[in-house]
Design an enzyme around this catalytic site. Structure first.
Site, PDB file in Angstrom:
ATOM      1  CG  ASP A   1      -2.055  29.992   4.315  1.00 37.48           C
ATOM      2  OD1 ASP A   1      -2.904  28.926   4.485  1.00 37.48           O
ATOM      3  OD2 ASP A   1      -1.599  30.627   3.018  1.00 37.48           O
TER       4      ASP A   1
ATOM      5  CE1 TYR B   1       1.954  25.529   8.828  1.00 42.33           C
ATOM      6  CE2 TYR B   1      -0.125  25.529   9.065  1.00 42.33           C
ATOM      7  CZ  TYR B   1       1.164  26.343   9.479  1.00 42.33           C
ATOM      8  OH  TYR B   1       1.727  27.741  10.340  1.00 42.33           O
ATOM      9  N   GLY B   2       0.462  21.280   4.046  1.00 40.51           N
ATOM     10  CA  GLY B   2      -1.300  20.171   4.120  1.00 40.51           C
ATOM     11  C   GLY B   2      -0.424  18.922   3.890  1.00 40.51           C
TER      12      GLY B   2
ATOM     13  CB  CYS C   1      -5.052  28.486   6.954  1.00 46.71           C
ATOM     14  SG  CYS C   1      -4.118  26.771   6.542  1.00 46.71           S
TER      15      CYS C   1
ATOM     16  CB  THR D   1      -4.512  22.303   6.214  1.00 42.61           C
ATOM     17  OG1 THR D   1      -4.525  22.556   4.460  1.00 42.61           O
ATOM     18  CG2 THR D   1      -3.548  21.378   6.831  1.00 42.61           C
TER      19      THR D   1
ATOM     20  CB  CYS E   1      -6.279  24.788  -0.386  1.00 41.79           C
ATOM     21  SG  CYS E   1      -4.662  25.230   0.225  1.00 41.79           S
TER      22      CYS E   1
ATOM     23  CG  HIS F   1      -1.719  28.095  -1.273  1.00 39.03           C
ATOM     24  ND1 HIS F   1      -2.000  28.180  -0.070  1.00 39.03           N
ATOM     25  CD2 HIS F   1      -0.484  28.770  -1.478  1.00 39.03           C
ATOM     26  CE1 HIS F   1      -0.911  28.107   0.913  1.00 39.03           C
ATOM     27  NE2 HIS F   1      -0.048  28.869  -0.156  1.00 39.03           N
TER      28      HIS F   1
HETATM   29  N1  DGL Z   1      -4.074  27.592   2.309  1.00 40.68           N
HETATM   30  C1  DGL Z   1      -3.646  25.720   3.235  1.00 40.68           C
HETATM   31  C2  DGL Z   1      -5.235  25.754   3.721  1.00 40.68           C
HETATM   32  O1  DGL Z   1      -5.878  26.298   2.959  1.00 40.68           O
HETATM   33  C3  DGL Z   1      -3.051  24.984   2.830  1.00 40.68           C
HETATM   34  C4  DGL Z   1      -1.515  25.223   2.035  1.00 40.68           C
HETATM   35  C5  DGL Z   1      -0.674  24.482   2.715  1.00 40.68           C
HETATM   36  O2  DGL Z   1      -0.295  22.784   2.571  1.00 40.68           O
HETATM   37  O3  DGL Z   1       0.671  24.681   3.172  1.00 40.68           O
HETATM   38  O4  DGL Z   1      -5.475  24.296   3.201  1.00 40.68           O
END
Ligand code: DGL
Length: 268
Positions: free
Chosen positions: A12, A44-45, A76, A78, A194, A196
């Protein structure tokens, strides 16, 4: 070393994938895991697909080379949206598992027919998500909310222990969904799109303050799917070899949040 004894890579941008790793370790207690947080390049988002694909490609190559992983779980949403298809083409021999927002399972839970979807801006903008949305949007009303900043705030809270920014964002994004609860016309199901967000479940429940909203986290389904794929490929580690698998934590940048969060969420 027999191939079965190689670790499973879990990846992730930050600590979010620990919500998936927790489910994986419960479903596959004999397996070894290497968890990689790309903390030098998070979040990443709010980046574009090309950036996330390049990072995902680099992480997979590094984990294959340095740890000889037998499977790669993209924990993840994203990165799955941006990279899973290309990585499958580039590594036809690898066992790859991704994660996507649980739009279909939400249909089985909703009574009001209104479903909230929280995800990163990049996930919601991706072609992969658009295809998923087209497949199910005739069957319920999905209210899509990009939660800018929330994943980063959850990463930061792991170090600061200050929940104020996370709570403020949760309140803002719940408000943006409109009426919540089981009354007609209200959203009664919230897809956590997501990895998180499940780590902020306690805060979410506090902000919901008793309003009846089911929270959907696909981590258990991903873990079961991973187990099925490993068994089908003959790659599952035998339970008789050693009772407990080992966990290795890696980060491309600062790893304080990762260690603090792993201690809290995994007892590791
Ligand atoms: N944990 C990531 C997801 O499931 C994204 C978090 C990020 O923005 O880096 O999309």
């Amino acid at each position: 070393m027999p191939r079965q004894d190689a670790p499973i890579g879990v990846f992730d941008s930050g600590i979010g994938g620990l919500s998936v790793l927790r489910a994986l370790r419960a479903a596959l207690p004999h397996e070894h895991f290497v968890y990689f947080a790309d903390s030098a390049h998070a979040p990443y988002g709010e980046r574009d697909d090309a950036y996330v694909l390049a990072r995902s490609r680099a992480v997979l190559a590094a984990l294959r080379q340095s740890h000889g992983i037998k499977a790669f779980v993209i924990a993840c949403n994203t990165a799955t949206a941006a990279a899973a298809r290309t990585l499958r083409e580039e590594h036809p021999d690898a066992l790859l598992v991704g994660i996507e927002p649980a739009l279909k399972p939400a249909l089985a839970l909703t009574h009001t027919g209104r479903i909230g979807v929280w995800a990163t801006r990049a996930t919601l903008a991706s072609g992969k998500f658009q295809t998923l949305y087209q497949a199910w949007s005739a069957q319920a009303e999905y209210v899509l909310q990009a939660c800018d900043g929330l994943a980063s705030a959850i990463d930061t809270e792991a170090i600061s222990a200050d929940s104020t920014p996370v709570r403020a964002l949760i309140d803002r994004y719940l408000d943006a969904l409109g009426p919540l609860g089981d009354a007609p016309g209200a959203i009664d199901t919230l897809v956590l799109g997501c990895t998180h967000y499940p780590l902020a479940r306690e805060h979410l429940l506090a902000s919901l303050a008793g309003r009846a909203v089911a929270l959907l986290d696909p981590a258990d389904a991903v873990a079961r799917h991973t187990r099925t794929l490993l068994q089908a490929a003959g790659l599952a580690r035998a339970a008789s070899v050693a009772p407990q698998g080992q966990l290795t934590l890696r980060a491309s940048g600062p790893d304080v949040a990762l260690h603090a969060a792993a201690w809290r969420w995994l007892d590791a």
